[in-house]
Design an enzyme around this catalytic site. Sequence first.
Site, short mmCIF file in Angstrom:
data_model
loop_
_atom_site.label_atom_id
_atom_site.label_comp_id
_atom_site.label_asym_id
_atom_site.label_seq_id
_atom_site.Cartn_x
_atom_site.Cartn_y
_atom_site.Cartn_z
N TYR A 55 0.85 -1.19 0.00
CA TYR A 55 0.00 0.00 0.00
C TYR A 55 0.89 1.24 0.00
O TYR A 55 2.00 1.23 0.54
CB TYR A 55 -0.92 0.01 1.23
CG TYR A 55 -2.01 -1.04 1.19
CD1 TYR A 55 -3.31 -0.70 0.82
CD2 TYR A 55 -1.75 -2.37 1.52
CE1 TYR A 55 -4.32 -1.65 0.78
CE2 TYR A 55 -2.76 -3.33 1.48
CZ TYR A 55 -4.04 -2.96 1.11
OH TYR A 55 -5.04 -3.91 1.07
N GLU A 56 0.39 2.33 -0.61
CA GLU A 56 1.24 3.49 -0.82
C GLU A 56 1.63 4.21 0.46
O GLU A 56 2.52 5.07 0.45
CB GLU A 56 0.59 4.47 -1.80
CG GLU A 56 -0.66 5.15 -1.31
CD GLU A 56 -1.24 6.07 -2.38
OE1 GLU A 56 -0.88 7.25 -2.39
OE2 GLU A 56 -2.03 5.60 -3.22
N SER A 57 1.04 3.86 1.59
CA SER A 57 1.46 4.43 2.86
C SER A 57 2.81 3.89 3.30
O SER A 57 3.39 4.39 4.27
CB SER A 57 0.41 4.15 3.94
OG SER A 57 0.11 2.77 3.99
#
Length: 245
Positions: free
Chosen positions: A41-43
């Site tokens: 996930y881009e986090s």
Amino acid sequence: MEVNAARALAGSRTCFVGIGLPSTAANLARATHEPDLVLIYESGTIGSRPTRLPLSIGDGELADTADAVVTVPEMFNYWLQGGRIDVGFLGAAQVDRFANVNTTVVSRGAGRPEARLPGAGGAPEIAANCRKVLLVLRHSRRGFVPTLDFVTTMGHGSGPGDRAKYGMRGEGPAAVITDLGILRPDPATAELVLTETHPGVTVGQVRDATGWDLRVAPSVTATAPPTEHELAALRALKAAGKKAS
């Protein structure tokens, strides 16, 4: 739609996951036929194994169950732009015939304010750098439009050669999975073509729900109905999310 989106991840090792329908599909794939699928996930979470569907990329469940958590600059500069991710899985508000995506703003017509959408997030970089991209959204004339109100994320541009011209390393959108069927780009023209319909859906229904003259493959097949195992896993994921909320 969700089951077929999960099936599209068969054989994939790493998946950059968008929130919403893409996250549902990716987690369903991991719960059924791809238990070793690495969800990113881009986090900054790598190898997340959520027990329920995450509410956002900042959901603590993603970090708590991840193999590693890296900074966002490292995620994009090293993992994504380095070409280390197999599949990018994205949602969309609007898609055109070349699988370009709008998630920024939608026109409401003359004299009415624009409808603001969540925006790009990491989608442009995901679509540019993952080895391939899958899109998932519900099928209607509001979503499948002849001309995007705003180009947030480039799919195949205006046709073959555009991705290479702009230096995009990945092959781009490989399939658009909807609640009516599956569309894939023509190898010669990059224009989306209807290749599969879900059980009970006709080609006419799909064409009526598309804002342009949709091309249809010479032989359109039907997707296999969801199995009991797939349905049970999907229901369990959604039930766990309701309990957590």
